[in-house]
Design an enzyme around this catalytic site. Structure first.
Site, PDB file in Angstrom:
ATOM      1  CG  ASP A 269       9.407  11.040  25.164  1.00 59.14           C
ATOM      2  OD1 ASP A 269       8.804  10.486  24.095  1.00 59.14           O
ATOM      3  OD2 ASP A 269       8.899  10.930  26.357  1.00 59.14           O
TER       4      ASP A 269
ATOM      5  CG  HIS B  45       8.001   7.398  26.159  1.00 59.42           C
ATOM      6  ND1 HIS B  45       7.328   8.612  26.557  1.00 59.42           N
ATOM      7  CD2 HIS B  45       7.048   6.524  26.485  1.00 59.42           C
ATOM      8  CE1 HIS B  45       6.112   8.505  27.079  1.00 59.42           C
ATOM      9  NE2 HIS B  45       6.125   7.022  27.035  1.00 59.42           N
TER      10      HIS B  45
END
Length: 318
Positions: free
Chosen positions: A270, A298
């Site tokens: 992420d 993400h």
């Protein structure tokens, strides 16, 4: 591959009058007599989609979804320039969540959500720990200034060309003023200025997730125009005000979560929300377990969905 639960139709829905001329859309699905669970969407300003009804063990959960002020099916819509933003702050959203709980006659509920949703969940749970049964967060954020600066400046080291375009479109004099510059553009009376700014913002958001294993091309840019305008207007409004949160307050008050079981699920890839944020929170919240996902960013992965399913299924039995 993890088989995903199919979205279902809500068995009830409505518009909750939260004051200030705002009506917040809500819906419920699953088992009306099941364990209450609130889904808190990200953005801020993304709204809740039908896909959010893909919730494990709907035979055991009474799942509540809502669109935060100004987005989704809530009114007035922030995509309309006539909609004022003075009554759209973190404090307002926290009050809306508590009003919704009372409206639905829920004593306490499990909280589920990631990204901006996790910031709102943490703020709510730290204020109302006795109303929170468990917390499951896929993608931890606390919306600290350092996190905002990273997402809209620091991560540019991986995307220098895209960030140059992003900054140039903002007209900001300095790197630190980019978010505030976009907030001003989203308040411009010229609709072409607002659309151009929203498109540039969404192009940057697309770039940040572009290297992830499940990063979808134009994930932000392909949203309908009204949804893009609301998302960017709300995002810039919140982030230019540091979400009205004292710096580090959610981490500093993590002790208030003592006794609330939690599962923090975070992708190591992420780029927009680095893993360290989840790690810091797990250290400060002894009742939370941290689950690193090595094949996810993400945007998630089958592995992450499996861990979400596992956590929610486990809490369904409690």
């Amino acid at each position: 591959m993890v088989e995903r639960d199919s979205p279902v139709e809500p068995y009830d829905h409505g518009m909750l009058d939260v004051g200030d001329g705002n009506l917040v859309y809500w819906e419920t699905c699953g088992n009306p007599d099941g364990k209450p669970a609130l889904v808190v969407h990200g953005g801020p300003g993304s709204g809740c989609s039908a896909g959010a009804r893909r919730f494990p063990r709907l035979d055991r959960y009474r799942v509540v979804l809502f669109d935060q002020r100004g987005c989704g099916r809530s009114t007035p819509h922030a995509g309309d320039p006539a909609t004022g933003m003075s009554f759209n702050t973190t404090e307002h959203l926290l009050a809306d969540m508590e009003r919704l709980r009372r409206h639905l006659g829920i004593e306490k509920w499990l909280l589920f959500g990631g990204s901006w949703g996790s910031t709102l969940i943490l703020a709510y749970a730290e204020r109302h720990p006795h109303r929170t049964s468990e917390i499951v967060v896929p993608g931890v954020t606390m919306t600290r200034r350092s996190e905002i600066d990273w997402l809209y400046h620091g991560v540019a080291r991986f995307f220098p060309e895209e960030w140059d375009l992003f900054r140039a479109a903002s007209g900001a004099d300095s790197a630190g003023g980019v978010v505030r510059a976009y907030a001003r553009l989203m308040g411009d009376p010229d609709p072409q200025v607002r659309v151009k700014a929203a498109d540039a913002w969404c192009a940057w958001e697309d770039a940040v997730i572009s290297l992830e294993p499940n990063g979808k091309r134009n994930a932000y840019s392909d949203r309908p125009l009204a949804a893009r305008l609301a998302l960017v207007r709300i995002c810039t409004h919140y982030f230019s005000h540091d979400a009205w949160l004292e710096e580090g307050i959610l981490l500093g008050n993590a002790g208030r979560l003592a006794g609330i079981p939690g599962v923090l699920i975070h992708g190591r890839h992420d780029l927009g929300g680095p893993f360290r944020t989840a790690w810091e929170l797990a250290r400060a919240w002894p009742d939370a377990g941290l689950v690193p996902i090595t094949d996810s960013g993400h945007t998630g992965s089958d592995t992450m969905r499996g861990q979400i399913h596992r956590a929610l299924s486990g809490f369904a039995e409690q």
